[in-house]
Design a protein around this motif. Structure first.
Motif, mmCIF file in Angstrom:
data_model
loop_
_atom_site.group_PDB
_atom_site.id
_atom_site.type_symbol
_atom_site.label_atom_id
_atom_site.label_comp_id
_atom_site.label_asym_id
_atom_site.label_seq_id
_atom_site.Cartn_x
_atom_site.Cartn_y
_atom_site.Cartn_z
ATOM 1 N N HIS A 17 -2.397 -3.857 -9.951
ATOM 2 C CA HIS A 17 -3.462 -3.172 -8.453
ATOM 3 C C HIS A 17 -3.491 -1.856 -8.411
ATOM 4 N N ALA A 18 -3.467 -1.127 -9.304
ATOM 5 C CA ALA A 18 -3.541 0.548 -9.372
ATOM 6 C C ALA A 18 -5.440 0.806 -9.642
ATOM 7 N N ASP A 21 -7.355 -0.239 -6.946
ATOM 8 C CA ASP A 21 -7.083 0.177 -6.109
ATOM 9 C C ASP A 21 -8.342 1.650 -5.947
ATOM 10 N N TRP A 61 0.995 1.843 -0.863
ATOM 11 C CA TRP A 61 1.603 1.027 -1.481
ATOM 12 C C TRP A 61 2.746 0.014 -1.063
ATOM 13 N N TRP A 64 2.561 -3.281 0.606
ATOM 14 C CA TRP A 64 2.456 -4.592 -0.492
ATOM 15 C C TRP A 64 3.829 -4.278 -1.064
#
Length: 244
Positions: A17-18, A21, A61, A64
């Motif tokens: 996910h990082a 992003d 975040w 999420w």
């Protein structure tokens, strides 16, 4: 409780996910996972480098993580600075500690650091606790434990006796170059330090037992003072003895 596989899958999803992003320009592990010393029970400590508005990234975040992992709770650890450390509780008692750092503050402050992507910037190391402050807390807690006993406040007296022991352990760890926070170095202390501490444990809330535990804790504190700061011990130890 979580399994290592469950925890590792959580880590992998965080990293993916990082990477997806655009506002996250760096990802690093800290804690035991970064040094290869983690075990079956280790939690997950991650530092994210944030480009732009940190608060916006934290909010996005957080939403999420609650959606993706069904997080049950989160809270912020106040350590000062401009970043945010948000601690999440996930199902299975998976603990996730996420630090959101502005890009210039992304970098190691100690040996426990493993960069996965991004460019770390040099940061000042975390300072060790101040010995004089630890000693100040020690005599403060001893005094208040005795006052609570005189007032007949057994639960509060127990609180201060236990808090005094915490300062004693921190002082010993500082003297021997061991981790001081949260008693992380306590298991590495030599027997000559830890064996006397067994008598400081409170077995009941009766007044005689609390006074016994306070005396044992003050005695152990005075012994540590003799090693940590002998000159100050000459002034403080007789006063500590007055409280027993």
């Amino acid at each position: 409780m979580f399994t290592p596989g469950q925890r590792d899958r959580t880590r992998a999803r965080l990293l993916a996910h990082a990477e997806a992003d655009d506002s996250i320009t760096g990802f690093a592990y800290t804690g035991s996972h970064a040094t290869g010393t983690g075990d079956r029970w280790s939690d997950t400590d991650v530092v994210l480098a944030v480009r732009g508005d940190v608060a916006e990234a934290v909010g996005r975040w957080t939403a999420w993580i609650h959606d993706e992992f069904d997080a049950r709770h989160h809270w912020d650890l106040d350590v000062g600075g401009t970043g945010v450390i948000r601690v999440f509780l996930l199902p299975g008692w998976v603990e996730l500690d996420l630090t959101f750092a502005p890009e210039p503050e992304f970098g190691a402050r100690g040996p426990a650091w493993q960069t996965h992507f991004g460019t770390p910037h040099e940061q000042p190391p975390f300072p060790p606790p101040d010995r004089n402050t630890l000693i100040g807390y020690a005599w403060h807690h001893a005094l208040h434990a005795r006052i609570c006993l005189e007032r007949g406040r057994s639960w509060q007296a127990a609180h201060w006796i236990n808090a005094l022991r915490d300062q004693l352990i921190a002082l010993a760890c500082l003297r021997l170059g061991l981790p001081t926070a949260y008693s992380k170095g306590a298991h590495l202390l030599p027997d000559e330090v830890t064996t006397p501490l067994e008598s400081t444990l409170i077995r009941s809330l009766t007044e005689p037992e609390l006074r016994r535990a306070l005396t044992a804790t003050i005695t152990a504190t005075a012994a540590e003072l003799d090693l940590s700061d002998p000159q100050l011990a000459v002034r403080l130890s007789p006063m500590l003895t007055e409280l027993t």
